[in-house]
Design an enzyme around this catalytic site. Structure first.
Site, PDB file in Angstrom:
ATOM      1  N   LYS A   1    -116.824   2.917 -23.391  1.00  0.00           N
ATOM      2  CA  LYS A   1    -116.364   2.574 -21.989  1.00  0.00           C
ATOM      3  C   LYS A   1    -116.329   3.742 -20.950  1.00  0.00           C
ATOM      4  O   LYS A   1    -115.781   4.651 -21.426  1.00  0.00           O
ATOM      5  CB  LYS A   1    -115.441   1.433 -22.081  1.00  0.00           C
ATOM      6  CG  LYS A   1    -114.929   0.786 -20.596  1.00  0.00           C
ATOM      7  CD  LYS A   1    -113.783  -0.015 -21.093  1.00  0.00           C
ATOM      8  CE  LYS A   1    -113.442  -0.776 -19.597  1.00  0.00           C
ATOM      9  NZ  LYS A   1    -112.465  -2.144 -19.820  1.00  0.00           N
TER      10      LYS A   1
ATOM     11  N   SER B   1    -113.631  -6.469 -18.804  1.00  0.00           N
ATOM     12  CA  SER B   1    -113.981  -5.464 -18.046  1.00  0.00           C
ATOM     13  C   SER B   1    -114.777  -4.641 -18.793  1.00  0.00           C
ATOM     14  O   SER B   1    -115.631  -3.748 -18.446  1.00  0.00           O
ATOM     15  CB  SER B   1    -112.988  -4.695 -17.214  1.00  0.00           C
ATOM     16  OG  SER B   1    -112.229  -3.952 -18.097  1.00  0.00           O
TER      17      SER B   1
ATOM     18  N   SER C   1    -109.565  -7.389 -21.630  1.00  0.00           N
ATOM     19  CA  SER C   1    -110.830  -6.674 -21.234  1.00  0.00           C
ATOM     20  C   SER C   1    -111.712  -6.453 -22.533  1.00  0.00           C
ATOM     21  O   SER C   1    -112.980  -6.027 -22.611  1.00  0.00           O
ATOM     22  CB  SER C   1    -110.882  -5.503 -20.397  1.00  0.00           C
ATOM     23  OG  SER C   1    -110.408  -5.903 -19.220  1.00  0.00           O
TER      24      SER C   1
END
Lengths: 464, 61
Positions: free
Chosen positions: A80, A156, A180
């Site tokens: 990420k 996310s 997330s």
């Protein structure tokens, strides 16, 4: 996504060690899969091809010298884009961060994966500043669900889940503050692990809510999840939340026979009320396969979720206050008003939310005296269409984006370890949470493996 | 329950206090979000966790 769907991480590492393939060949295959599929999926915001080829060559040189290779040698992985990657600005999903200087070294977890032989191939799309559950990022475009590209990958860490579900790489890393890792795991049908709060170092990652932030892996199977988790464990004095305790490896005990059967219960009440029929069925199927005969109702779950909500708003708002003062117009439109409203949170709300959190943690801790693993849905529904704003749950019309975290927020609020597991079903992917007592990731992973072996849990590579 | 008007007045004042120079549209959007936050915060503000819950944030030297 591609005719060359990847093997599992451990299969790759074993093949590299035996000389049946090379790290370079595996990295080139991953880069080719990314090039072929990411134009549609939009999981990656950067591909680190030069670095990956260099690292792969070092792995292959070690093998050529006859050295014993580390456990993830030659395994392509991606992170990420809130993880520091040397030479790249740490975007944290925000175009504003493109102006920042590049990171001068890797985040601790990236470095630990590299030390285990894994090869970084890129950085992944996410909701701006990790405040969202759909990865509908205005600056970088949405990460699309590989199982239906008109739908969200979740968030996310949407890019992290999508990259695994599309078969681009076998392992990715993400963060989980309110769900997330678990939400995108559920919607993309991959395995994810949110360890206990404080288990894995967060040094070198861009924060969202310091008192709630966790980091963890995504994978296509339980063994890879455990192996990557183990590779990243260890104390880190630079992260004040990181436990300064010895490594407790999960993988070696994962496949041990003769363990005492797990004591499993399903979470009802709040979780049944807000779950769609499909999510409830997935939870029941997992619980049944794990031999759960009890349904438990946690007390005041809605207040625990509210506590997580208030803490996130207050800490996240405080973190971004100066940026919002300076550059409101450049800030992600999807969440700038939420961050700004959060910055105005009265202190009494925040303190009361922390007290509520402590109370809830005590209540749930007591339940683990006679239960090893709790089963709950990970998301109330399967992946929704991109752009969708509302959802009907429990007979009520609710705003979609925050509601995707209905089942994850109360659990991360008290820092419990959770394996997110994709349950085999007829329609779009849906996952469940396997929740353990603090520091018992091993039991979450054991339950996950039990479901995988029973054919109840499986990660299907999209188009594979 | 606090009225929407009171909440909106709080947001306008708190935004100034925190150094935000918001135009009318921006302020209105933030007020809508803050009202929703307030409704959620009621769930914790209306709860008595008792004496056993530690005050927070806890400083641990």
């Amino acid at each position: 996504m591609s005719a060359t769907s990847p093997r599992s991480a451990l299969a790759i590492a074993a093949a590299v060690a035996r000389g049946e393939t090379t790290a370079m060949a595996e990295v080139e295959a991953a880069l080719a899969r990314i090039a072929a599929g990411d134009g549609v999926i939009n999981a990656f915001t950067a591909v680190t091809a030069d670095r990956a080829r260099h690292e792969a060559s070092l792995v292959d040189q070690r093998r050529a010298r006859g050295e014993k290779l580390p456990p993830l040698a030659g395994v392509p992985f991606a992170v990420k884009n809130l993880f520091d990657v040397a030479g790249l600005p740490t975007l944290a999903g925000s175009r504003l961060h493109e102006r920042r200087p590049a990171a001068d070294c890797d985040a601790v977890l990236v470095a630990r994966m590299q030390a285990a032989g894994a090869v970084l191939v890129g950085a992944l799309n996410m909701d701006a500043y990790a405040y969202g559950f759909t990865t509908e990022n205005t600056g970088y475009g949405p990460a699309r669900n590989p199982h239906d590209t008109s739908r969200t990958a979740g968030g996310s860490s949407g890019g992290s889940a999508a990259a695994v579900a599309a078969g681009m790489v076998p392992i990715t890393l993400g963060s989980d503050t309110n769900g997330s890792i678990r939400v995108p795991s559920s919607l993309c049908g991959v395995f994810g692990l949110k360890p206990t709060y404080g288990r894995l170092s967060r040094t070198g990652s861009f924060p969202f809510v310091a008192s709630l932030d966790h980091l963890g892996p995504f994978a296509t199977d339980v063994a890879d999840l455990a192996a990557s988790y183990d590779a990243m464990q260890g104390p880190d004095a630079a992260d004040p939340a990181c436990a300064q305790s010895p490594v407790e490896l999960a993988f070696p005990g994962l496949c041990r026979d003769g363990d005492v059967p797990l004591r499993v219960a399903r979470l009802g009440g709040y979780f049944d009320r807000w779950a769609s029929a499909e999510a409830r069925a997935a939870s029941m199927r997992a619980a049944e396969a794990l031999g759960a005969h009890r349904t438990i109702e946690l007390p005041e779950v809605d207040r625990a979720r509210a506590a997580a909500f208030v803490i996130s708003a207050a800490e996240g708002g405080a973190l971004h206050r100066e940026t919002l003062q300076r550059d409101y117009d450049g800030f992600e439109p999807h969440n700038r008003d939420r961050f700004l409203a959060g910055a105005l949170t009265p202190a009494s709300w925040y303190v009361q939310a922390q007290k509520t959190r402590a109370w809830f943690a005590g209540q749930v801790r007591a339940i683990f005296a006679d239960v090893d693993v709790l089963v709950a849905p990970a998301t109330p529904v399967a992946a929704t269409l991109l752009g969708e704003e509302w959802i009907e749950l429990g007979g009520e019309r609710l705003p979609l984006r925050p509601s995707l975290g209905l089942f994850t927020q109360p659990i991360s609020c008290i820092g419990l370890p959770v394996a997110a597991v994709p349950i085999v079903g007829a329609g779009l992917p849906l996952g469940v949470q396997l929740i353990g007592a603090p520091w018992r990731e091993d039991l979450c992973l054991r339950a996950a493996l039990q479901l995988e072996r029973a054919g109840v849990a499986r990660c299907d590579i999209a188009g594979g | 329950m606090i009225s929407d008007t009171s909440l909106d007045e709080y947001v306008a004042a708190a935004a100034l206090l925190q150094g935000f120079a918001l135009d009318a549209d921006q302020l209105a959007r933030v007020q809508v979000v803050f009202r929703r936050n307030a409704a959620i915060a009621e769930l914790v503000m209306g709860f008595d966790p008792g004496e056993t819950a530690e005050p927070a944030p806890q400083f641990r030297p």
